[in-house]
Enzyme design. Structure first.
Site, PDB file in Angstrom:
ATOM      1  N   ARG A   1      16.523 -12.955 -52.399  1.00 26.59           N
ATOM      2  CA  ARG A   1      16.676 -14.390 -52.148  1.00 26.59           C
ATOM      3  C   ARG A   1      16.234 -15.332 -53.407  1.00 26.59           C
ATOM      4  O   ARG A   1      16.949 -16.346 -53.781  1.00 26.59           O
ATOM      5  CB  ARG A   1      16.208 -14.874 -50.988  1.00 26.59           C
ATOM      6  CG  ARG A   1      16.596 -16.385 -50.529  1.00 26.59           C
ATOM      7  CD  ARG A   1      15.958 -16.562 -49.348  1.00 26.59           C
ATOM      8  NE  ARG A   1      16.037 -17.953 -48.890  1.00 26.59           N
ATOM      9  CZ  ARG A   1      15.659 -18.612 -47.928  1.00 26.59           C
ATOM     10  NH1 ARG A   1      14.975 -17.896 -46.663  1.00 26.59           N
ATOM     11  NH2 ARG A   1      16.007 -19.981 -47.588  1.00 26.59           N
TER      12      ARG A   1
ATOM     13  N   ASN B   1       3.196 -17.698 -46.604  1.00 26.90           N
ATOM     14  CA  ASN B   1       4.379 -16.954 -45.699  1.00 26.90           C
ATOM     15  C   ASN B   1       5.624 -16.678 -46.500  1.00 26.90           C
ATOM     16  O   ASN B   1       6.427 -15.912 -46.181  1.00 26.90           O
ATOM     17  CB  ASN B   1       4.808 -17.716 -44.533  1.00 26.90           C
ATOM     18  CG  ASN B   1       5.285 -19.080 -44.779  1.00 26.90           C
ATOM     19  OD1 ASN B   1       5.107 -19.752 -45.809  1.00 26.90           O
ATOM     20  ND2 ASN B   1       6.286 -19.659 -44.061  1.00 26.90           N
TER      21      ASN B   1
ATOM     22  N   LYS C   1       0.155 -22.498 -58.976  1.00 23.40           N
ATOM     23  CA  LYS C   1      -0.947 -21.826 -58.295  1.00 23.40           C
ATOM     24  C   LYS C   1      -0.475 -21.167 -57.024  1.00 23.40           C
ATOM     25  O   LYS C   1      -0.184 -21.845 -55.976  1.00 23.40           O
ATOM     26  CB  LYS C   1      -2.162 -22.971 -57.963  1.00 23.40           C
ATOM     27  CG  LYS C   1      -3.360 -22.413 -57.654  1.00 23.40           C
ATOM     28  CD  LYS C   1      -3.906 -23.215 -56.526  1.00 23.40           C
ATOM     29  CE  LYS C   1      -3.825 -22.784 -55.072  1.00 23.40           C
ATOM     30  NZ  LYS C   1      -4.458 -21.438 -54.775  1.00 23.40           N
TER      31      LYS C   1
ATOM     32  N   THR D   1      -4.079 -18.212 -52.143  1.00 23.93           N
ATOM     33  CA  THR D   1      -5.060 -17.054 -52.159  1.00 23.93           C
ATOM     34  C   THR D   1      -4.647 -15.906 -51.074  1.00 23.93           C
ATOM     35  O   THR D   1      -5.216 -14.750 -51.183  1.00 23.93           O
ATOM     36  CB  THR D   1      -6.381 -17.680 -51.934  1.00 23.93           C
ATOM     37  OG1 THR D   1      -6.453 -18.667 -52.898  1.00 23.93           O
ATOM     38  CG2 THR D   1      -7.635 -16.775 -52.375  1.00 23.93           C
TER      39      THR D   1
ATOM     40  N   GLU E   1       6.575 -30.138 -48.901  1.00 25.51           N
ATOM     41  CA  GLU E   1       7.501 -29.429 -47.555  1.00 25.51           C
ATOM     42  C   GLU E   1       6.294 -28.925 -46.723  1.00 25.51           C
ATOM     43  O   GLU E   1       5.594 -28.230 -47.298  1.00 25.51           O
ATOM     44  CB  GLU E   1       8.278 -28.539 -47.975  1.00 25.51           C
ATOM     45  CG  GLU E   1       9.676 -29.033 -48.951  1.00 25.51           C
ATOM     46  CD  GLU E   1      10.480 -29.863 -48.287  1.00 25.51           C
ATOM     47  OE1 GLU E   1      10.303 -30.103 -47.031  1.00 25.51           O
ATOM     48  OE2 GLU E   1      11.262 -30.367 -48.945  1.00 25.51           O
TER      49      GLU E   1
ATOM     50  N   CYS F   1       7.681 -22.117 -41.122  1.00 27.57           N
ATOM     51  CA  CYS F   1       7.564 -23.363 -40.954  1.00 27.57           C
ATOM     52  C   CYS F   1       9.013 -24.039 -40.074  1.00 27.57           C
ATOM     53  O   CYS F   1       8.939 -24.699 -39.111  1.00 27.57           O
ATOM     54  CB  CYS F   1       7.884 -24.581 -42.167  1.00 27.57           C
ATOM     55  SG  CYS F   1       9.236 -24.197 -43.123  1.00 27.57           S
TER      56      CYS F   1
ATOM     57  N   GLU G   1       1.303 -26.561 -33.914  1.00 26.08           N
ATOM     58  CA  GLU G   1       2.147 -25.567 -34.600  1.00 26.08           C
ATOM     59  C   GLU G   1       1.217 -24.516 -34.915  1.00 26.08           C
ATOM     60  O   GLU G   1       0.262 -24.156 -35.333  1.00 26.08           O
ATOM     61  CB  GLU G   1       2.300 -26.070 -36.102  1.00 26.08           C
ATOM     62  CG  GLU G   1       3.197 -25.055 -36.772  1.00 26.08           C
ATOM     63  CD  GLU G   1       3.248 -25.509 -38.439  1.00 26.08           C
ATOM     64  OE1 GLU G   1       2.319 -26.061 -39.009  1.00 26.08           O
ATOM     65  OE2 GLU G   1       4.351 -25.264 -38.897  1.00 26.08           O
TER      66      GLU G   1
HETATM   67  P1  NAP Z   1      -1.920 -24.171 -46.822  1.00 24.97           P
HETATM   68  O1  NAP Z   1      -3.358 -23.673 -46.106  1.00 24.97           O
HETATM   69  O2  NAP Z   1      -1.852 -25.516 -46.368  1.00 24.97           O
HETATM   70  O3  NAP Z   1      -1.850 -23.684 -48.111  1.00 24.97           O
HETATM   71  C1  NAP Z   1      -0.779 -23.792 -49.027  1.00 24.97           C
HETATM   72  C2  NAP Z   1      -1.351 -23.805 -50.490  1.00 24.97           C
HETATM   73  O4  NAP Z   1      -2.110 -25.032 -50.791  1.00 24.97           O
HETATM   74  C3  NAP Z   1      -1.988 -22.590 -50.798  1.00 24.97           C
HETATM   75  O5  NAP Z   1      -1.578 -22.374 -52.136  1.00 24.97           O
HETATM   76  C4  NAP Z   1      -3.253 -22.999 -51.010  1.00 24.97           C
HETATM   77  O6  NAP Z   1      -4.415 -22.417 -51.708  1.00 24.97           O
HETATM   78  C5  NAP Z   1      -3.227 -24.610 -51.444  1.00 24.97           C
HETATM   79  N1  NAP Z   1      -4.205 -25.415 -51.182  1.00 24.97           N
HETATM   80  C6  NAP Z   1      -5.397 -25.486 -50.492  1.00 24.97           C
HETATM   81  N2  NAP Z   1      -6.140 -26.497 -50.519  1.00 24.97           N
HETATM   82  C7  NAP Z   1      -5.614 -27.151 -51.561  1.00 24.97           C
HETATM   83  C8  NAP Z   1      -5.999 -28.633 -52.254  1.00 24.97           C
HETATM   84  N3  NAP Z   1      -7.171 -29.327 -51.928  1.00 24.97           N
HETATM   85  N4  NAP Z   1      -4.993 -28.968 -53.347  1.00 24.97           N
HETATM   86  C9  NAP Z   1      -3.793 -28.109 -53.563  1.00 24.97           C
HETATM   87  N5  NAP Z   1      -3.756 -27.170 -52.945  1.00 24.97           N
HETATM   88  C10 NAP Z   1      -4.356 -26.715 -51.894  1.00 24.97           C
HETATM   89  O7  NAP Z   1      -0.783 -23.510 -45.961  1.00 24.97           O
HETATM   90  P2  NAP Z   1      -0.435 -22.179 -45.631  1.00 24.97           P
HETATM   91  O8  NAP Z   1      -1.302 -21.537 -44.465  1.00 24.97           O
HETATM   92  O9  NAP Z   1      -0.466 -21.367 -46.781  1.00 24.97           O
HETATM   93  O10 NAP Z   1       1.011 -22.278 -44.956  1.00 24.97           O
HETATM   94  C11 NAP Z   1       1.457 -22.453 -43.827  1.00 24.97           C
HETATM   95  C12 NAP Z   1       1.680 -23.884 -43.361  1.00 24.97           C
HETATM   96  O11 NAP Z   1       2.544 -24.205 -44.563  1.00 24.97           O
HETATM   97  C13 NAP Z   1       2.511 -24.170 -42.294  1.00 24.97           C
HETATM   98  O12 NAP Z   1       2.005 -25.379 -41.739  1.00 24.97           O
HETATM   99  C14 NAP Z   1       3.880 -23.998 -42.363  1.00 24.97           C
HETATM  100  O13 NAP Z   1       4.758 -24.816 -41.433  1.00 24.97           O
HETATM  101  C15 NAP Z   1       3.939 -24.665 -43.801  1.00 24.97           C
HETATM  102  N6  NAP Z   1       5.285 -24.352 -44.516  1.00 24.97           N
HETATM  103  C16 NAP Z   1       5.948 -25.334 -44.807  1.00 24.97           C
HETATM  104  C17 NAP Z   1       7.339 -24.961 -45.176  1.00 24.97           C
HETATM  105  C18 NAP Z   1       8.210 -26.149 -45.601  1.00 24.97           C
HETATM  106  O14 NAP Z   1       9.277 -25.875 -46.295  1.00 24.97           O
HETATM  107  N7  NAP Z   1       8.393 -27.344 -44.595  1.00 24.97           N
HETATM  108  C19 NAP Z   1       7.305 -23.841 -45.637  1.00 24.97           C
HETATM  109  C20 NAP Z   1       6.484 -22.939 -45.591  1.00 24.97           C
HETATM  110  C21 NAP Z   1       5.303 -23.077 -45.056  1.00 24.97           C
HETATM  111  P3  NAP Z   1      -5.229 -21.376 -51.077  1.00 24.97           P
HETATM  112  O15 NAP Z   1      -4.434 -20.371 -50.384  1.00 24.97           O
HETATM  113  O16 NAP Z   1      -5.953 -21.062 -52.198  1.00 24.97           O
HETATM  114  O17 NAP Z   1      -6.190 -22.181 -50.259  1.00 24.97           O
HETATM  115  O1  G3H Z   2       8.356 -21.344 -43.728  1.00 23.06           O
HETATM  116  C1  G3H Z   2       9.157 -22.153 -44.063  1.00 23.06           C
HETATM  117  C2  G3H Z   2      10.096 -21.826 -44.904  1.00 23.06           C
HETATM  118  O2  G3H Z   2      10.689 -22.906 -45.670  1.00 23.06           O
HETATM  119  C3  G3H Z   2      11.310 -21.173 -43.952  1.00 23.06           C
HETATM  120  O3  G3H Z   2      12.373 -20.675 -44.648  1.00 23.06           O
HETATM  121  O4  G3H Z   2      14.034 -20.782 -42.820  1.00 23.06           O
HETATM  122  O5  G3H Z   2      14.572 -19.395 -44.580  1.00 23.06           O
HETATM  123  O6  G3H Z   2      12.986 -18.897 -43.067  1.00 23.06           O
HETATM  124  P1  G3H Z   2      13.487 -19.975 -43.945  1.00 23.06           P
END
Ligand code: NAP
Ligand code: G3H
Length: 502
Positions: free
Chosen positions: A116, A167, A190, A193, A263, A297, A390
């Site tokens: 993709r 994810n 970046k 992790t 996002e 998400c 969530e």
């Molecule tokens: P997360 O914990 O917020 O981490 C996302 C990214 O942010 C990681 O690369 C993380 O690095 C980095 N990060 C952490 N602290 C930071 C800071 N102070 N400044 C800048 N970057 C920082 O999210 P996740 O657990 O990976 O992902 C799950 C979340 O993402 C869910 O809430 C999901 O709904 C959301 N999501 C949204 C979308 C969308 O398109 N709307 C798509 C996918 C996921 P580290 O890993 O090193 O901490």
């Molecule tokens: O996790 C958030 C992604 O933007 C969702 O993408 O709807 O293609 O699974 P997806």
């Protein structure tokens, strides 16, 4: 899975390096961060914990190379993206296998995350024709003439910082990198992790495809240690981020006056009206709620059924959920591990809270290691945490409703506003409800989803800022540059005019 010889340059054993100016480097911190397979806890790699000094060095080089990358003709930049896409396709099985190991995604979905991303790179290359502007004559406004001409074209923003979530660590960084590069920006990436290893391969892929050293860099390290420093860095010109709402809100505070594309999280609700097609609805809800064990998400995170369909819907959704295979992602089971045991504890806490407050368990509520069995909760009410939070795990609450108005109220009360769904045969009513929902996108008779990737994708409220999607991402990572020419009236030809002024 066979090793790809080209990948050996980026690591020593299982110790991966970071990518600076075309070189794979060890951090001077001499600290490594271990990466474990969330399914069996196997150590699969270590990444460098980079220092702030290394952040400075890397961003400085990205800044110094803006002109050199921007000066490469657009059609050549498009060729490079196409070559990168071909390499992703060539290596999709190896990359997909590594991705499966580092985040526990079922193997087929992991491979399709790579393919993709290749499609996004190709479509972005094709979209290079959209990096264009317009010419406007001044005479539409009183007091101005055609001799005032504005020429608008698009220019890059500079250094774009791309940060993705665990994810979709490859796809959701790739969907930022390709439009950033086509628009002429240099990129600092970046990776998350929890799931950085596959995304590190962008270094190899882009270099082999022809991105010059200096235009693309990867820094690794924990967001909690270098995140704020990165986003507030004065030489970062734009931030394209996907992740949780909490991290996104902090980022917006720290970043200051930089353009942002955020996002973030979601709590997508499926409103099911009495006349919905049961088969279509059940299929969409089960797939939407439980793909990648609910770690999306856009997962279906609440179902709001009307009384005439609720019982049958819940029974059928439960029956189909019980058919989902559970276990090793390498065997392509539908339900696999969550990313960490802390995340499992959080999800279990939401289930316990709902059951303590009177929700009925239809299936699930079982845990082994990092796997939580797909869990369906009926009779959920608005006093339970699962109605609003969530889970990012395989838990689906049903909140029974009595009217479309009540469904709209519960949907909109959420802090999130990513997507909403309406299942009904009454398209007029669906359209009216859709207009009331405070979300980025409403799906009618389909599950919430980001793709196809040329569609606009956005969240309102705590779900985000700005719009992603190939054309929209290019726009977000470039800006208009306007040059106004004031032509001299002196050279104007005098023409005979047949329309007399009254
Ligand atoms: P997360 O914990 O917020 O981490 C996302 C990214 O942010 C990681 O690369 C993380 O690095 C980095 N990060 C952490 N602290 C930071 C800071 N102070 N400044 C800048 N970057 C920082 O999210 P996740 O657990 O990976 O992902 C799950 C979340 O993402 C869910 O809430 C999901 O709904 C959301 N999501 C949204 C979308 C969308 O398109 N709307 C798509 C996918 C996921 P580290 O890993 O090193 O901490
Ligand atoms: O996790 C958030 C992604 O933007 C969702 O993408 O709807 O293609 O699974 P997806």
């Amino acid at each position: 899975m066979q090793d790809v010889p080209e990948f050996s340059i980026m690591k020593e054993g299982i110790n991966y390096r970071y990518y600076l100016n075309g070189q794979w480097q060890k951090s001077s911190s001499e600290k490594l961060i271990p990466i474990y397979n969330p399914y069996n806890n196997e150590l699969i790699g270590n990444i460098q914990a980079c220092t702030k000094k290394e952040v400075d060095e890397l961003i400085k080089i990205a800044h110094e190379n803006i002109n050199c990358w921007e000066d490469i003709p657009l059609n050549k930049r498009a060729d490079i993206l196409n070559k990168a896409a071909d390499l992703m396709l060539k290596w999709s099985k190896s990359l997909g296998f590594l991705l499966m190991k580092e985040i526990g995604k079922p193997i087929n979905s992991a491979i399709s995350e790579i393919t993709r991303t290749a499609e996004i790179f190709k479509a972005t290359a094709d979209s290079s024709f959209q990096v264009s502007g317009e010419t406007i004559l001044g005479d539409a406004f009183e007091g101005y003439t055609k001799e005032k001409v504005s020429m608008t074209y698009r220019v890059p923003l500079g250094v774009v910082l791309c940060i993705g979530p665990f994810n979709y660590p490859f796809n959701l960084t790739g969907s930022k990198i390709a439009p950033a590069l086509i628009a002429g920006n240099t990129v600092v990436m970046k990776p998350p992790t929890q799931g950085p290893l596959t995304a590190l391969h962008f270094g190899i892929i882009l270099e082999k495809a022809g991105v010059p050293p200096g235009a693309f860099h990867i820094i690794t390290g924990r967001g909690s240690e270098i995140g704020d420093y990165l986003v507030s860095h004065p030489l970062i010109d734009m931030i394209n981020f996907t992740g949780s709402s909490n991290t996104g809100k902090n980022l917006a505070r720290v970043a200051g006056m930089k353009p942002l594309l955020l996002e973030l999280g979601g709590k997508d609700a499926a409103i099911v009206l009495d006349d919905a097609d049961l088969e279509i609805t059940v299929k969409a809800i089960v797939s939407g709620a439980f793909s990648f064990s609910g770690q999306r998400c856009t997962a279906v995170k609440r179902v709001l059924p009307m009384p005439g369909i609720a019982d049958e819907l819940i029974e059928n959704v439960t029956d189909e959920t019980l058919k989902l295979t559970i276990g090793d992602p390498a065997e392509n089971n539908k339900i696999g591990p969550l990313i960490s045991s802390e995340q499992c504890d959080y999800v279990q806490g939401l289930i316990n809270d709902a059951l303590d407050k009177g929700a009925s368990l239809k299936c699930g509520n079982k845990r082994e290691g990092n796997i939580i069995w797909p869990t369906i909760l009926d009779n959920v009410n608005i006093n339970m945490r699962i109605a609003w939070e969530e889970p990012f795990g395989p838990v689906l609450p049903f909140i029974r409703i009595n009217s479309a108005e009540q469904a709209i109220e519960i949907s909109n009360k959420s802090e999130y506003g990513l997507q909403g769904m309406i299942f009904t045969k009454n398209i007029d009513l669906a359209f009216n409800i859709a207009q009331e929902l405070e979300v980025g996108t409403v799906q009618i008779n389909g599950q919430s989803a980001r793709g196809p990737d040329h569609f606009p994708f956005l969240g309102t409220k705590s779900s985000g800022l700005g719009t992603q999607g190939i054309k929209y991402s290019i726009e977000a990572m470039s800006r208009p540059k306007v040059i106004v020419i004031n032509l001299s009236e002196k050279g104007k030809l005098v023409k005979e005019c047949f329309i007399s002024e009254k």
